[in-house]
Design an enzyme around this catalytic site. Structure first.
Site, PDB file in Angstrom:
ATOM      1  N   ARG A 117       0.816  -1.234   0.000  1.00  0.00           N
ATOM      2  CA  ARG A 117       0.000   0.000   0.000  1.00  0.00           C
ATOM      3  C   ARG A 117       0.840   1.271   0.000  1.00  0.00           C
ATOM      4  O   ARG A 117       0.368   2.333   0.386  1.00  0.00           O
ATOM      5  CB  ARG A 117      -0.963   0.037   1.182  1.00  0.00           C
ATOM      6  CG  ARG A 117      -1.931  -1.129   1.189  1.00  0.00           C
ATOM      7  CD  ARG A 117      -3.165  -0.785   1.967  1.00  0.00           C
ATOM      8  NE  ARG A 117      -4.050  -1.920   2.034  1.00  0.00           N
ATOM      9  CZ  ARG A 117      -4.059  -2.791   3.048  1.00  0.00           C
ATOM     10  NH1 ARG A 117      -3.240  -2.634   4.061  1.00  0.00           N
ATOM     11  NH2 ARG A 117      -4.900  -3.789   3.039  1.00  0.00           N
TER      12      ARG A 117
ATOM     13  N   HIS B 117       1.161  18.023 -28.298  1.00  0.00           N
ATOM     14  CA  HIS B 117       0.926  16.593 -28.129  1.00  0.00           C
ATOM     15  C   HIS B 117      -0.318  16.091 -28.853  1.00  0.00           C
ATOM     16  O   HIS B 117      -0.459  14.892 -29.069  1.00  0.00           O
ATOM     17  CB  HIS B 117       0.852  16.228 -26.643  1.00  0.00           C
ATOM     18  CG  HIS B 117       2.216  16.164 -26.004  1.00  0.00           C
ATOM     19  ND1 HIS B 117       3.043  17.265 -25.924  1.00  0.00           N
ATOM     20  CD2 HIS B 117       2.912  15.138 -25.451  1.00  0.00           C
ATOM     21  CE1 HIS B 117       4.177  16.906 -25.330  1.00  0.00           C
ATOM     22  NE2 HIS B 117       4.122  15.631 -25.036  1.00  0.00           N
TER      23      HIS B 117
ATOM     24  N   HIS C  61       1.138  13.341 -30.917  1.00  0.00           N
ATOM     25  CA  HIS C  61       0.766  11.944 -30.656  1.00  0.00           C
ATOM     26  C   HIS C  61       0.201  11.286 -31.913  1.00  0.00           C
ATOM     27  O   HIS C  61       0.461  10.109 -32.170  1.00  0.00           O
ATOM     28  CB  HIS C  61      -0.292  11.870 -29.539  1.00  0.00           C
ATOM     29  CG  HIS C  61       0.297  11.825 -28.168  1.00  0.00           C
ATOM     30  ND1 HIS C  61      -0.379  12.273 -27.055  1.00  0.00           N
ATOM     31  CD2 HIS C  61       1.499  11.380 -27.722  1.00  0.00           C
ATOM     32  CE1 HIS C  61       0.401  12.113 -25.987  1.00  0.00           C
ATOM     33  NE2 HIS C  61       1.535  11.578 -26.370  1.00  0.00           N
TER      34      HIS C  61
HETATM   35 ZN   LIG Z   1       5.677  14.523 -24.214  1.00  0.00          ZN
END
Ligand SMILES: [Zn+2]
Ligand SMILES: NC(=O)c1ccc[n+]([C@@H]2O[C@H](COP(=O)([O-])OP(=O)(O)OC[C@H]3O[C@@H](n4cnc5c(N)ncnc54)[C@H](O)[C@@H]3O)[C@@H](O)[C@H]2O)c1
Length: 347
Positions: A115, A242, A246
């Protein structure tokens, strides 16, 4: 009973960046009141890992598969078993030594093992030093999705020794600094101007320039993360470049590195959003001084495919593709990408 109880989990993260900083590790770890340390490292940097393990008196140094392949649940489970074998307890720190894939996996393991155990990140790529090891996002890939399972939990210590970065090939060396230019472009005009001066020195791999740039990156990112740890608003600003980056990365399917895609993504997003030419030109010049190629490759000029990928991105809701672009250097603005703007963007 019907009553609400509030919980505020406090955490702090110490950050050290310097040439030769490794020598400070034993003293810094001693401050964390630990029951030993286990080093988990990228297999490719085994020799460095042995040195660090000896320096900190680690219980063990566990090698991990190279790159993204290590970010899986089965590997997480195997590592938990290895930690048990080495007698790890709730006060045994996990020290990750490697790139962003290593800090993502080990940070997640540290968040869930027993945990939660102390986590020390020692990034050895510029991308990890400037970005991935900072901010507390951790995770593994699952069901074909990158980072599907993960946590947000700050490391106790992030220490970067710029001497560790000297073995990086040029493409990997530049990669993290692209992300710093990205951050400054939407967050901080003075830092952007400083990066324009630092970029040629970074290209020549001057260690002091690297340390200054990494420190700047960390300060910018952590200021944003402190204000918005769970990415409700301002943390999303770090996604400049991005959305299209991406999409290009997916289309290129391994032929281009993340940083190369983000560099092209930033300029394409600026063109799509008709950002003032002076801004786009300064951005492009800074990337060129760093040694980064910014031309969108001819074979990936596929507006239909790029649109399909960008609108599928998890940040896109209902066919609207939101992006952050600078409306002045050092200041980001939320805009919406329209399909019609893509052809111009990829030119
Ligand atoms: Zn990045
Ligand atoms: N958590 C976050 O906020 C965040 C942000 C950005 C990226 N990431 C993650 O980071 C990962 C990418 O990071 P990365 O670019 O560091 O990739 P990586 O961890 O895959 O490392 C890239 C390569 O560099 C090698 N390497 C590492 N250190 C080296 C050294 N000193 N000398 C020579 N080679 C070395 C590795 O063996 C690997 O082959 C991805 O998994 C991404 O999802 C996370």
């Amino acid at each position: 009973m019907d009553q609400r109880f509030e919980f505020l989990r406090r955490s702090s993260c110490r950050v050290v960046v310097a040439r030769g900083a490794a020598t400070q590790l034993p003293a810094l770890l001693a401050e964390l009141d630990l029951d030993g340390v286990v080093v988990l490292h990228d297999a490719t940097i085994g020799e460095l890992a042995q040195q660090i393990a000896a320096l900190v008196g680690a219980r063990a140094a566990l090698p991990l598969p190279d790159g993204e392949a290590k970010k899986t649940l089965p590997i997480l489970g195997e590592l938990a078993a290895r930690l048990r074998q080495h007698g790890a307890t709730r006060r045994t720190a996990l020290l990750s030594l490697g790139g962003g894939s290593t800090s993502d996996l080990v940070g997640f393991l540290a968040a869930v093992f027993l945990r939660g155990v102390p986590f020390v990140a020692c990034p050895t790529t510029t991308l990890a030093a400037c970005d991935a090891a900072i901010g507390g996002k951790t995770g593994v890939d699952h069901g074909g999705l990158k980072n599907e399972l993960g946590t947000i939990r700050q490391p106790d210590l992030v220490l970067t020794d710029t001497d560790w970065l000297t073995t990086l090939p040029d493409a990997l060396w530049r990669e993290g600094f692209v992300e710093v230019i990205k951050k400054a472009a939407v967050l901080d005009a003075a830092n952007f101007a400083q990066l324009e001066t630092l970029a040629p020195k970074l290209r020549q791999r001057v260690p002091e320039a690297a340390a200054a740039t990494i420190a700047m990156a960390i300060a910018m990112k952590l200021t944003v993360v402190q204000a918005d740890e769970t990415e409700r608003d301002r943390r999303a600003w770090l996604n400049f470049g991005h959305t299209l980056g991406h999409a290009l990365e997916s289309l290129a399917d391994g032929a281009l590195r993340h940083g190369e895609c983000v560099a092209r993504g930033m300029l394409a997003e600026c063109r799509a959003a008709q950002v003032a030419q002076t801004i786009t030109e300064r951005l492009e010049r800074a990337l060129h001084s760093l040694g980064v190629d910014t031309a969108w490759p001819e074979r990936f000029r596929q507006p239909d495919a790029i649109w399909a990928l960008a609108s599928k991105d998890k940040k896109a809701a209902a066919g609207n593709v939101p992006m952050i672009v600078p409306n002045a250097l050092g200041h980001g603005e939320r805009v919406t990408l329209a399909r019609a703007d893509l052809a111009r963007a990829l030119s």
